[in-house]
Design a protein around this motif. Structure first.
Motif, PDB file in Angstrom:
ATOM      1  N   ALA A   1      26.727 -34.608   4.795  1.00  0.00           N
ATOM      2  CA  ALA A   1      26.575 -33.377   3.678  1.00  0.00           C
ATOM      3  C   ALA A   1      26.422 -32.528   3.604  1.00  0.00           C
ATOM      4  O   ALA A   1      26.583 -31.096   3.063  1.00  0.00           O
ATOM      5  CB  ALA A   1      26.144 -34.766   3.272  1.00  0.00           C
TER       6      ALA A   1
ATOM      7  N   ARG B   1      27.752 -28.226   2.740  1.00  0.00           N
ATOM      8  CA  ARG B   1      27.821 -28.064   1.564  1.00  0.00           C
ATOM      9  C   ARG B   1      27.392 -26.537   1.967  1.00  0.00           C
ATOM     10  O   ARG B   1      26.856 -25.730   0.772  1.00  0.00           O
ATOM     11  CB  ARG B   1      27.123 -28.945   0.059  1.00  0.00           C
ATOM     12  CG  ARG B   1      27.353 -29.827   0.023  1.00  0.00           C
ATOM     13  CD  ARG B   1      26.448 -30.697  -1.321  1.00  0.00           C
ATOM     14  NE  ARG B   1      26.721 -31.944  -1.303  1.00  0.00           N
ATOM     15  CZ  ARG B   1      26.781 -32.738  -1.643  1.00  0.00           C
ATOM     16  NH1 ARG B   1      26.170 -33.227  -0.752  1.00  0.00           N
ATOM     17  NH2 ARG B   1      27.651 -33.577  -2.358  1.00  0.00           N
TER      18      ARG B   1
ATOM     19  N   LEU C   1      30.829 -37.018   4.393  1.00  0.00           N
ATOM     20  CA  LEU C   1      31.431 -37.524   2.921  1.00  0.00           C
ATOM     21  C   LEU C   1      32.642 -37.085   3.022  1.00  0.00           C
ATOM     22  O   LEU C   1      33.994 -38.092   1.961  1.00  0.00           O
ATOM     23  CB  LEU C   1      31.300 -36.163   2.523  1.00  0.00           C
ATOM     24  CG  LEU C   1      29.849 -34.890   1.645  1.00  0.00           C
ATOM     25  CD1 LEU C   1      30.120 -33.552   1.805  1.00  0.00           C
ATOM     26  CD2 LEU C   1      29.512 -35.704   1.029  1.00  0.00           C
TER      27      LEU C   1
ATOM     28  N   GLN D   1      36.036 -39.658   3.569  1.00  0.00           N
ATOM     29  CA  GLN D   1      36.241 -41.417   2.720  1.00  0.00           C
ATOM     30  C   GLN D   1      37.864 -41.416   3.094  1.00  0.00           C
ATOM     31  O   GLN D   1      38.622 -40.725   2.934  1.00  0.00           O
ATOM     32  CB  GLN D   1      36.326 -41.567   1.585  1.00  0.00           C
ATOM     33  CG  GLN D   1      35.296 -41.603   0.744  1.00  0.00           C
ATOM     34  CD  GLN D   1      35.152 -40.866  -1.048  1.00  0.00           C
ATOM     35  OE1 GLN D   1      36.025 -41.404  -1.544  1.00  0.00           O
ATOM     36  NE2 GLN D   1      33.682 -40.893  -1.576  1.00  0.00           N
TER      37      GLN D   1
ATOM     38  N   ARG E   1      38.790 -35.022  -1.278  1.00  0.00           N
ATOM     39  CA  ARG E   1      38.228 -34.395  -2.464  1.00  0.00           C
ATOM     40  C   ARG E   1      37.599 -33.490  -1.766  1.00  0.00           C
ATOM     41  O   ARG E   1      37.541 -33.134  -1.129  1.00  0.00           O
ATOM     42  CB  ARG E   1      37.894 -36.077  -2.491  1.00  0.00           C
ATOM     43  CG  ARG E   1      36.320 -36.240  -1.627  1.00  0.00           C
ATOM     44  CD  ARG E   1      35.566 -37.017  -2.354  1.00  0.00           C
ATOM     45  NE  ARG E   1      35.019 -37.540  -1.081  1.00  0.00           N
ATOM     46  CZ  ARG E   1      33.237 -37.708  -1.704  1.00  0.00           C
ATOM     47  NH1 ARG E   1      32.934 -37.438  -2.787  1.00  0.00           N
ATOM     48  NH2 ARG E   1      32.579 -37.919  -1.198  1.00  0.00           N
TER      49      ARG E   1
ATOM     50  N   VAL F   1      34.389 -31.545  -2.658  1.00  0.00           N
ATOM     51  CA  VAL F   1      33.392 -31.717  -2.905  1.00  0.00           C
ATOM     52  C   VAL F   1      32.150 -29.992  -3.023  1.00  0.00           C
ATOM     53  O   VAL F   1      33.190 -29.215  -2.916  1.00  0.00           O
ATOM     54  CB  VAL F   1      32.456 -32.084  -1.434  1.00  0.00           C
ATOM     55  CG1 VAL F   1      33.366 -33.766  -1.649  1.00  0.00           C
ATOM     56  CG2 VAL F   1      32.308 -31.362  -0.217  1.00  0.00           C
ATOM     57  N   GLU F   2      31.043 -29.750  -4.124  1.00  0.00           N
ATOM     58  CA  GLU F   2      30.466 -28.330  -4.485  1.00  0.00           C
ATOM     59  C   GLU F   2      29.816 -28.558  -3.260  1.00  0.00           C
ATOM     60  O   GLU F   2      29.960 -28.935  -2.393  1.00  0.00           O
ATOM     61  CB  GLU F   2      29.472 -29.116  -5.187  1.00  0.00           C
ATOM     62  CG  GLU F   2      29.780 -29.756  -7.154  1.00  0.00           C
ATOM     63  CD  GLU F   2      30.307 -28.653  -6.959  1.00  0.00           C
ATOM     64  OE1 GLU F   2      30.701 -27.452  -6.887  1.00  0.00           O
ATOM     65  OE2 GLU F   2      31.681 -28.586  -8.006  1.00  0.00           O
TER      66      GLU F   2
ATOM     67  N   THR G   1      36.313 -29.163   0.933  1.00  0.00           N
ATOM     68  CA  THR G   1      37.564 -29.745   0.685  1.00  0.00           C
ATOM     69  C   THR G   1      37.519 -30.706   1.912  1.00  0.00           C
ATOM     70  O   THR G   1      37.771 -29.993   3.037  1.00  0.00           O
ATOM     71  CB  THR G   1      39.534 -29.556   0.955  1.00  0.00           C
ATOM     72  OG1 THR G   1      39.989 -28.660  -0.428  1.00  0.00           O
ATOM     73  CG2 THR G   1      39.868 -30.157   0.951  1.00  0.00           C
ATOM     74  N   VAL G   2      37.488 -31.694   1.687  1.00  0.00           N
ATOM     75  CA  VAL G   2      37.136 -33.335   2.800  1.00  0.00           C
ATOM     76  C   VAL G   2      38.440 -34.367   2.433  1.00  0.00           C
ATOM     77  O   VAL G   2      38.259 -34.722   1.755  1.00  0.00           O
ATOM     78  CB  VAL G   2      35.816 -33.805   2.202  1.00  0.00           C
ATOM     79  CG1 VAL G   2      35.336 -34.321   3.822  1.00  0.00           C
ATOM     80  CG2 VAL G   2      34.721 -32.594   2.348  1.00  0.00           C
TER      81      VAL G   2
END
Length: 351
Positions: free
Chosen positions: A236, A240, A262, A264, A269, A271-272, A276-277
């Motif tokens: 993660a 970032r 990160l 799933q 999704r 994330v900051e 896009t993950v």
């Protein structure tokens, strides 16, 4: 010897659109002396209608009839069937079984006398990219789809055309994994105009991966190891450090683990700070016609190896069969799977 029937069942896992046998593969199976039955609607999601199977010489039947009458059950994934269902002793199942992940099923099916053949355990052979390369053929589809999916999500072309007729700077793509999926993902990204850096998908490469992630526009991770949980290779923290708009895609994120911290399963999704993950271990189903055709070619080739005189012939002195046959004659033959069953029994305190 009585000739046997091969039965192709529908896939019921969420998002699974492949079918194990396509109409073009019916004739080679019939030529082995087997009859072929296909569950009604089994090929619909891959754009193979029932009429195409009947024209090829197969019969289409309801699901209950198929499971009751077929001697050799053929699928992509293990069948989703009620726990109250009992297979006939001597029936056989061929699919991408992932037996180490389903020891409870393996134990139950062994007790019922079901012969299970794990196509995903076909031993790797140097230079084997031929018809029985089950996993390699599917992984190449996965790599292709991974590059297309990531490029579609990314906010610009991988090679941006400029107003003057030239091209802007290419996107930087990091591919983690040098197996069939990784090679195909890298090749596809290059054809789309990206600059690609590839590295090994193993824990010892984590430092190289961590150093390469921050400057990448797209990261594609293809680290699946058959029968084992994938190692976590992209943290993660490293995600970032990427710039907003970047994309990270994990082709291993599913019920049995993930390689991106990160990610799933079946989730996209953001994330900051705007990364896009994507987690998707079922990318082959995004190209169901091609993936099904490749799989069916492998099935026909495998049956050519296993069928004699119109019936399945198990020969455990054959090194390939010794690797692939997980249960036979009510016994669990795969040592690793048997150990997993023993571990479960010990944990549960069962007899």
């Amino acid at each position: 010897m009585t000739h046997q029937t091969a039965g192709v069942y529908s896939e019921t896992a969420p998002g699974e659109r492949r079918v194990a046998v396509v109409p073009a593969a019916v004739r080679p199976i019939l030529d082995l002396g087997l009859a072929v039955v296909v569950e009604s609607g089994a090929g619909r999601e891959a754009w193979f209608p029932d009429t195409a199977y009947t024209r090829a010489g197969a019969r289409t039947v309801p699901r209950a009839e198929l499971f009751d009458t077929a001697d050799i059950l053929i699928g992509v994934r293990p069948p989703n069937i009620a726990t109250t269902h009992r297979f006939r002793a001597g029936q056989a199942l061929i699919c991408l079984l992932q037996p180490l992940h389903v020891p409870d099923l393996i134990r139950r099916w062994a007790d019922q006398g079901l012969t299970t053949i794990a196509a995903d355990l076909m031993p790797p052979t140097p230079g084997r990219a031929g018809p029985t390369d089950f996993l390699g053929a599917q992984e190449r589809v996965v790599g292709y789809q991974a590059a297309l999916t990531a490029a579609d999500i990314f906010g610009r072309c991988l090679r941006e055309p400029s107003p003057g007729g030239g091209a802007g700077p290419p996107a930087r793509v990091l591919v983690v994994g040098r197996g069939p999926a990784g090679y195909q993902a890298a090749a596809t990204a290059r054809r789309l105009g990206a600059v690609v850096h590839a590295c090994e998908a193993r824990p010892g490469s984590c430092a190289e991966i961590a150093a390469s992630v921050p400057g990448s526009d797209i990261v594609i991770v293809t680290a699946e190891i058959p029968g084992r949980r994938p190692p976590v290779l992209v943290s993660a923290r490293s995600i970032r450090t990427m710039h907003p708009g970047a994309v990270v895609l994990d082709t291993t994120a599913g019920a049995f683990g993930r390689a991106v911290e990160l990610a799933q399963p079946a989730v996209t999704r953001v994330v900051e700070p705007g990364i896009t993950v994507v987690g998707d271990d079922n990318l082959a189903s995004k190209a169901p016609t091609g993936a099904s055709t490749a799989y069916a070619t492998s099935i026909a080739a495998l049956l050519t190896h296993l069928v004699r005189g119109g019936a399945l012939s198990i020969d455990l002195t054959d090194p390939d069969q010794a690797e692939m046959v997980v249960t036979h004659h009510r016994g669990v033959l795969n040592d690793a799977v048997w150990q997993r069953i023993l571990d479960q029994i010990s944990l549960a305190g069962l007899p």
